[in-house]
Scaffold this motif. Structure first.
Motif, mmCIF file in Angstrom:
data_model
loop_
_atom_site.group_PDB
_atom_site.id
_atom_site.type_symbol
_atom_site.label_atom_id
_atom_site.label_comp_id
_atom_site.label_asym_id
_atom_site.label_seq_id
_atom_site.Cartn_x
_atom_site.Cartn_y
_atom_site.Cartn_z
ATOM 1 N N THR A 48 -33.536 -22.601 -14.853
ATOM 2 C CA THR A 48 -33.268 -24.051 -14.109
ATOM 3 C C THR A 48 -31.867 -24.371 -14.773
ATOM 4 N N ALA A 49 -31.076 -24.985 -13.742
ATOM 5 C CA ALA A 49 -29.823 -25.485 -14.136
ATOM 6 C C ALA A 49 -29.609 -26.617 -14.961
ATOM 7 N N GLY A 50 -28.492 -26.774 -15.812
ATOM 8 C CA GLY A 50 -28.498 -27.898 -16.524
ATOM 9 C C GLY A 50 -28.432 -29.172 -16.149
ATOM 10 N N ASP A 51 -27.936 -29.664 -14.883
ATOM 11 C CA ASP A 51 -28.198 -30.863 -14.236
ATOM 12 C C ASP A 51 -29.654 -31.179 -13.991
ATOM 13 N N GLU A 52 -30.522 -30.177 -13.298
ATOM 14 C CA GLU A 52 -31.783 -30.266 -13.211
ATOM 15 C C GLU A 52 -32.585 -30.689 -14.420
ATOM 16 N N LEU A 53 -32.268 -30.029 -15.466
ATOM 17 C CA LEU A 53 -33.036 -30.065 -16.777
ATOM 18 C C LEU A 53 -32.787 -31.541 -17.203
ATOM 19 N N GLU A 54 -31.641 -32.041 -17.211
ATOM 20 C CA GLU A 54 -31.169 -33.462 -17.640
ATOM 21 C C GLU A 54 -31.843 -34.433 -16.832
ATOM 22 N N ALA A 55 -31.944 -34.016 -15.284
ATOM 23 C CA ALA A 55 -32.647 -35.106 -14.531
ATOM 24 C C ALA A 55 -34.025 -35.044 -14.767
ATOM 25 N N ALA A 56 -34.674 -34.144 -15.149
ATOM 26 C CA ALA A 56 -36.296 -34.072 -15.044
ATOM 27 C C ALA A 56 -36.677 -34.646 -16.731
ATOM 28 N N ALA A 57 -35.523 -34.444 -17.504
ATOM 29 C CA ALA A 57 -36.130 -34.700 -19.088
ATOM 30 C C ALA A 57 -37.283 -33.955 -19.496
ATOM 31 N N ILE A 58 -37.467 -32.767 -19.298
ATOM 32 C CA ILE A 58 -38.650 -31.818 -19.642
ATOM 33 C C ILE A 58 -38.816 -31.836 -21.164
ATOM 34 N N PRO A 59 -40.042 -32.392 -21.321
ATOM 35 C CA PRO A 59 -40.158 -32.217 -22.829
ATOM 36 C C PRO A 59 -40.624 -30.878 -23.384
ATOM 37 N N ALA A 60 -40.425 -30.706 -24.629
ATOM 38 C CA ALA A 60 -40.848 -29.366 -25.176
ATOM 39 C C ALA A 60 -41.363 -29.580 -26.612
ATOM 40 N N ARG A 61 -42.328 -29.007 -27.004
ATOM 41 C CA ARG A 61 -42.890 -28.931 -28.409
ATOM 42 C C ARG A 61 -43.388 -27.568 -28.624
ATOM 43 N N THR A 62 -42.718 -27.037 -29.671
ATOM 44 C CA THR A 62 -42.943 -25.492 -29.881
ATOM 45 C C THR A 62 -42.838 -25.210 -31.297
ATOM 46 N N ALA A 63 -42.911 -24.045 -31.748
ATOM 47 C CA ALA A 63 -42.824 -23.483 -32.995
ATOM 48 C C ALA A 63 -42.344 -22.259 -33.206
ATOM 49 N N GLY A 64 -41.822 -21.728 -34.264
ATOM 50 C CA GLY A 64 -41.151 -20.356 -34.194
ATOM 51 C C GLY A 64 -40.535 -20.036 -35.757
ATOM 52 N N ARG A 65 -39.928 -18.949 -35.926
ATOM 53 C CA ARG A 65 -39.260 -18.587 -37.068
ATOM 54 C C ARG A 65 -37.639 -18.766 -36.912
ATOM 55 N N ILE A 66 -37.174 -19.360 -37.720
ATOM 56 C CA ILE A 66 -35.663 -19.642 -37.879
ATOM 57 C C ILE A 66 -34.981 -18.097 -37.964
ATOM 58 N N LEU A 67 -34.265 -17.470 -36.926
ATOM 59 C CA LEU A 67 -33.518 -16.566 -37.088
ATOM 60 C C LEU A 67 -31.853 -16.640 -37.219
ATOM 61 N N ALA A 68 -31.493 -18.001 -37.161
ATOM 62 C CA ALA A 68 -30.197 -18.156 -37.379
ATOM 63 C C ALA A 68 -30.003 -19.889 -37.552
ATOM 64 N N ILE A 69 -29.103 -20.211 -38.443
ATOM 65 C CA ILE A 69 -28.762 -21.641 -38.820
ATOM 66 C C ILE A 69 -27.177 -21.594 -38.529
ATOM 67 N N ARG A 70 -26.641 -22.638 -37.801
ATOM 68 C CA ARG A 70 -25.392 -22.774 -37.328
ATOM 69 C C ARG A 70 -24.989 -24.258 -37.481
ATOM 70 N N SER A 71 -23.785 -24.395 -38.314
ATOM 71 C CA SER A 71 -23.323 -26.013 -38.027
ATOM 72 C C SER A 71 -21.865 -26.056 -37.804
ATOM 73 N N PHE A 72 -21.792 -27.027 -37.009
ATOM 74 C CA PHE A 72 -20.180 -27.276 -36.511
ATOM 75 C C PHE A 72 -20.103 -28.709 -36.469
#
Length: 500
Positions: A48-72
């Protein structure tokens, strides 16, 4: 990383866990209500393209293991994995509650978290969850390895399969293929009216194959029992009882050496079809393996090592003595006849010239089989039915009508090793008793793998068993072929290892 650094990491992770506890967070919560897996999010919205995702505001609720942590600066990212797919989670201090951002600051590589937010694409076009809520689910107290390399780490993969599955996605794919192999075999047989059953793992007589068993003891009955080396004699009792098509998928146990092709416990499919012979099973096996490959890996053309193996029928067929004769002739530079392999003295002299040691107690049939194994097996890369075995090495197989020293038996080879073994079943109780007695004499001569006498099995045959063909397929070895795995330990989740 040295031991001191590892220790510092563990101490820091434990300190982070205590800080989480001080926040009033349940550090080992009982559940997390995820709406979808990470894999489902990636499959559902990866294109799905970025503008479509932004327009649809698709909710997500999921879980998983952290394989990387990055800070900028103010932008922070987690890479989360559910073992099958990865997704990025975007975290900003102004997008979370104060409590949730404090949780983020105390996270370590390897921790398990739950996230909630909406899907978007970053400037680099990566599918990402813009996190509005963060839940801590479990602390990884020991640092995860980031890469596997070298022999020591290969051993660690086998000893600590949980680490292998976390870090190495290819390992998980092997076991997903394995699961599909078992399922498709089961479906194939059930569609042909085979009944799936379970037979004893602990047996008073270790029968159905030629192998050394593991021995155990039942205290209440005060009796010695053996971990089964095969389910064969029980499945054939069911054939006597009128179950005309029957199969079992389960473990066998053999007290033998460990190699790239051998593990002391391994998984077999074993099946029996009444009113059929070994020729029928060759045809059935070709159809089954082609279908299993198609369903398990999507193709019947398999890359294995430096070879491409085709599981499409028909498979090559070669008689055992003919294969041994031709290979011995080529190796020795002189013509060897099949008659040479049927004479005990001549066969023993041939083996000596070929540098193959043989037990003085064995006959010509065992020697011929040994010559074939030593000279021919490695070259059988494409699927090949090696058929018509010596009677001496096949105590449960039916003899050919015109050749009592040969039985209607085949082994299927591919990739340079045996994958299946089948035969027209011996159903003459008098001949079966004679074969068992021959095996007892071999055992007395020092053959620890010779078959024991089984009076109840002979009694079952005396009630009448229909003409029947039976086969065993080594599931571990077949999965090795289908996943291009060089060792059987790669396809067994928890292989037996020597204690450290």
């Amino acid at each position: 990383m040295n031991t001191m650094q590892e220790s510092d990491q563990v101490l820091q992770r434990k300190a982070n866990l205590e800080e989480l506890r001080a926040l009033g967070i349940e550090i080992y919560p009982r559940r997390f209500d995820a709406r979808e897996t990470i894999e489902a999010l990636v499959l559902g919205h990866g294109g799905t393209a970025g503008d479509e995702l932004e327009a649809a505001a698709i909710p997500a609720r999921t879980a998983g293991r952290i394989l990387a942590i990055r800070s900028f600066g103010k932008a922070n990212f987690l890479v989360l994995s559910d073992g099958k797919a990865k997704i990025q989670a975007y975290i900003r201090q102004d997008g979370l509650s104060e409590r949730d951002f404090r949780i983020f600051k105390l996270l370590d590589f390897g921790d398990l978290v739950g996230v909630e937010g909406t899907l978007f694409r970053t400037k680099t076009n990566e599918l990402t969850i813009k996190v509005t809520a963060l839940e801590f689910l479990a602390k990884c107290l020991l640092p995860l390895p980031e890469k596997w390399h070298g022999l020591t780490d290969v051993e660690t993969r086998y000893r600590q399969r949980y680490l292998d599955l976390i870090v190495n996605p290819d390992s998980r794919r092997v076991f997903e293929v394995r699961s599909r192999v078992v399922t498709s075999m089961r479906d194939f047989l059930i569609a042909r009216q085979f009944l799936e059953v379970e037979t004893p793992m602990m047996q008073p007589i270790a029968g159905g194959a030629l192998a050394r068993p593991f021995v155990t003891h039942h205290n209440a009955l005060d009796m010695r029992l053996y971990m089964r080396i095969a389910p064969e004699l029980y499945l054939k009792r069911l054939t006597v009882g009128g179950v005309e098509r029957v199969f079992e998928i389960n473990r066998n146990f053999r007290n033998e050496g460990i190699s790239t092709q051998h593990n002391p416990e391994f998984t077999m499919l074993e099946f029996y079809q009444a009113y059929a012979d070994y020729d029928d099973l060759m045809t059935l096996t070709e159809a089954m393996l082609q279908e299993v490959a198609q369903k398990a890996v999507g193709t019947s053309r398999i890359a294995f090592g430096h070879h491409e193996i085709s599981l499409a029928p028909p498979y090559r067929r070669i008689a055992l003595r003919e294969g041994a004769r031709a290979a011995a002739s080529q190796r020795l530079g002189t013509e060897v006849s099949e008659a040479d392999l049927r004479s005990r003295d001549t066969a023993a002299r041939l083996a000596a010239r070929l540098g193959i040691e043989v037990n003085p107690a064995v006959g010509a049939g065992k020697i011929a089989a040994e010559i074939f194994e030593r000279l021919c097996e490695d070259d059988l890369v494409q699927p090949t039915f090696v058929h018509d075995f010596p009677t001496e090495v096949s105590p449960l197989s039916k003899q050919k009508s015109d050749d009592p020293d040969t039985v209607e038996r085949f082994e299927l080879y591919m990739g340079g090793f045996e994958v299946a073994n089948a035969f027209s079943e011996l159903n003459d109780p008098v001949e079966q008793r004679r074969r068992f007695e021959d095996q007892l004499r071999s055992r007395a001569g020092g053959d620890e793998e010779a078959h024991a006498m089984d009076e109840d099995y002979i009694r079952a045959l005396e009630f009448g068993m229909p003409p029947t063909a039976g086969e065993g397929v080594g599931i571990d070895r077949l999965v090795m072929i289908l996943t291009n795995s060089p060792s059987i330990r790669d396809v067994i989740l928890f292989p037996l290892m020597r204690p450290k």
